[in-house]
Design a protein around this motif. Structure first.
Motif, PDB file in Angstrom:
ATOM      1  N   LEU A 108       0.852  -1.183   0.000  1.00  0.00           N
ATOM      2  CA  LEU A 108       0.000   0.000   0.000  1.00  0.00           C
ATOM      3  C   LEU A 108       0.892   1.238   0.000  1.00  0.00           C
ATOM      4  CD1 LEU A 108      -2.983   0.990   0.289  1.00  0.00           C
ATOM      5  CD2 LEU A 108      -2.582   1.017   2.763  1.00  0.00           C
ATOM      6  N   PHE A 109       0.668   2.119  -0.974  1.00  0.00           N
ATOM      7  CA  PHE A 109       1.393   3.382  -1.056  1.00  0.00           C
ATOM      8  C   PHE A 109       0.596   4.416  -0.268  1.00  0.00           C
ATOM      9  CE2 PHE A 109       2.323   1.044  -4.932  1.00  0.00           C
ATOM     10  CZ  PHE A 109       3.700   1.091  -4.972  1.00  0.00           C
ATOM     11  N   ILE A 110       1.265   5.097   0.650  1.00  0.00           N
ATOM     12  CA  ILE A 110       0.599   6.097   1.482  1.00  0.00           C
ATOM     13  C   ILE A 110       1.309   7.433   1.295  1.00  0.00           C
ATOM     14  CG2 ILE A 110      -0.025   6.794   3.825  1.00  0.00           C
ATOM     15  CD1 ILE A 110       0.140   3.793   4.590  1.00  0.00           C
ATOM     16  N   LYS A 111       0.524   8.443   0.913  1.00  0.00           N
ATOM     17  CA  LYS A 111       1.037   9.814   0.846  1.00  0.00           C
ATOM     18  C   LYS A 111       0.543  10.509   2.103  1.00  0.00           C
ATOM     19  CE  LYS A 111       1.226  14.023  -1.850  1.00  0.00           C
ATOM     20  NZ  LYS A 111       0.785  14.728  -3.047  1.00  0.00           N
ATOM     21  N   TYR A 112       1.473  11.115   2.836  1.00  0.00           N
ATOM     22  CA  TYR A 112       1.106  11.742   4.099  1.00  0.00           C
ATOM     23  C   TYR A 112       1.391  13.237   4.072  1.00  0.00           C
ATOM     24  CZ  TYR A 112       6.070  10.707   4.863  1.00  0.00           C
ATOM     25  OH  TYR A 112       7.435  10.597   4.731  1.00  0.00           O
ATOM     26  N   ALA A 113       0.777  13.950   5.005  1.00  0.00           N
ATOM     27  CA  ALA A 113       0.865  15.413   5.065  1.00  0.00           C
ATOM     28  C   ALA A 113       2.263  15.873   5.468  1.00  0.00           C
ATOM     29  CB  ALA A 113      -0.166  15.954   6.054  1.00  0.00           C
ATOM     30  N   GLU A 114       2.577  17.076   5.071  1.00  0.00           N
ATOM     31  CA  GLU A 114       3.853  17.705   5.423  1.00  0.00           C
ATOM     32  C   GLU A 114       4.000  17.728   6.950  1.00  0.00           C
ATOM     33  OE1 GLU A 114       7.392  19.109   4.327  1.00  0.00           O
ATOM     34  OE2 GLU A 114       5.831  18.813   2.836  1.00  0.00           O
ATOM     35  N   GLY A 115       5.176  17.394   7.435  1.00  0.00           N
ATOM     36  CA  GLY A 115       5.452  17.425   8.865  1.00  0.00           C
ATOM     37  C   GLY A 115       5.136  16.126   9.595  1.00  0.00           C
ATOM     38  N   VAL A 116       4.533  15.162   8.905  1.00  0.00           N
ATOM     39  CA  VAL A 116       4.187  13.873   9.508  1.00  0.00           C
ATOM     40  C   VAL A 116       5.367  12.924   9.343  1.00  0.00           C
ATOM     41  CG1 VAL A 116       2.638  11.875   9.322  1.00  0.00           C
ATOM     42  CG2 VAL A 116       1.725  14.192   9.104  1.00  0.00           C
ATOM     43  N   ASN A 117       5.617  12.101  10.351  1.00  0.00           N
ATOM     44  CA  ASN A 117       6.654  11.080  10.272  1.00  0.00           C
ATOM     45  C   ASN A 117       6.012   9.811   9.713  1.00  0.00           C
ATOM     46  OD1 ASN A 117       8.165   8.680  11.199  1.00  0.00           O
ATOM     47  ND2 ASN A 117       9.524  10.215  12.108  1.00  0.00           N
ATOM     48  N   GLY A 118       6.381   9.438   8.488  1.00  0.00           N
ATOM     49  CA  GLY A 118       5.790   8.294   7.808  1.00  0.00           C
ATOM     50  C   GLY A 118       5.894   6.986   8.572  1.00  0.00           C
TER      51      GLY A 118
END
Length: 177
Positions: A108-118
């Protein structure tokens, strides 16, 4: 000099306009991909094997996508399963909008918000990170149980830290006939 300034201003306006159109196009494309992804059905009883040497015959219960053979009801012979080269467990998926059939390995590819630690985000969902692209705010995680896909996807839709998710699906190349 005044003419040069006018030309520069118009060029900058044109560049901004093109950037805005490109951003809008990317946003709309992501929305379309997201809506397609939302209608993926994972066929839990399916069985997929890698058959590079084409030793498994295609029949009413067995079909092929590329070098993979699959059955929707788990009817591939057990002897064939022992002779396969791939240890990755794959499942058949069907897009309920288009009817297109594909295969997934549960990545699963997850794009996360700026400033979030993946990696921390993945840990919150109990997922294993298999690749991280921090400069693009993306991680790739492995779903250990594909039956959890819908629940995880729906939870992530409500999570402000997650911008989008996309299940890795392999579709065979279209070949001319």
């Amino acid at each position: 000099m005044r003419l040069v300034n006018t030309v520069i201003k118009r060029i900058l306006t044109l560049v901004k306009f093109c950037f805005l159109i490109g951003s809008l196009s990317s946003f709309l494309q992501a929305q379309m991909l997201g809506s397609i992804d939302q209608n993926i059905d994972i066929i839990e009883n399916s069985m997929v094997v890698f058959d590079k040497n084409n030793t498994i015959s295609i029949n009413d219960g067995i079909a092929a996508i590329g070098d993979y053979k699959y059955s929707l009801d788990g009817s591939l012979p057990n002897t064939q399963l022992q002779n396969t080269q791939s240890s990755i467990i794959m499942k058949v998926v069907k897009n309920s909008n288009t009817g297109r059939v594909g295969l997934t390995n549960g990545q699963l590819f997850i794009k996360y918000a700026e400033g979030v630690n993946g990696p921390d985000l993945a840990l919150n969902y109990g997922l294993s990170v298999i690749d991280a692209l921090p400069s693009l705010n993306r991680i790739v995680v492995q779903l250990n149980n594909l039956g959890d896909y819908d629940r995880i996807k729906e939870s992530m839709k409500l999570d402000d830290r997650v911008i989008s998710t996309e299940l890795d699906i392999y579709y065979a190349a279209i070949q001319p006939q």
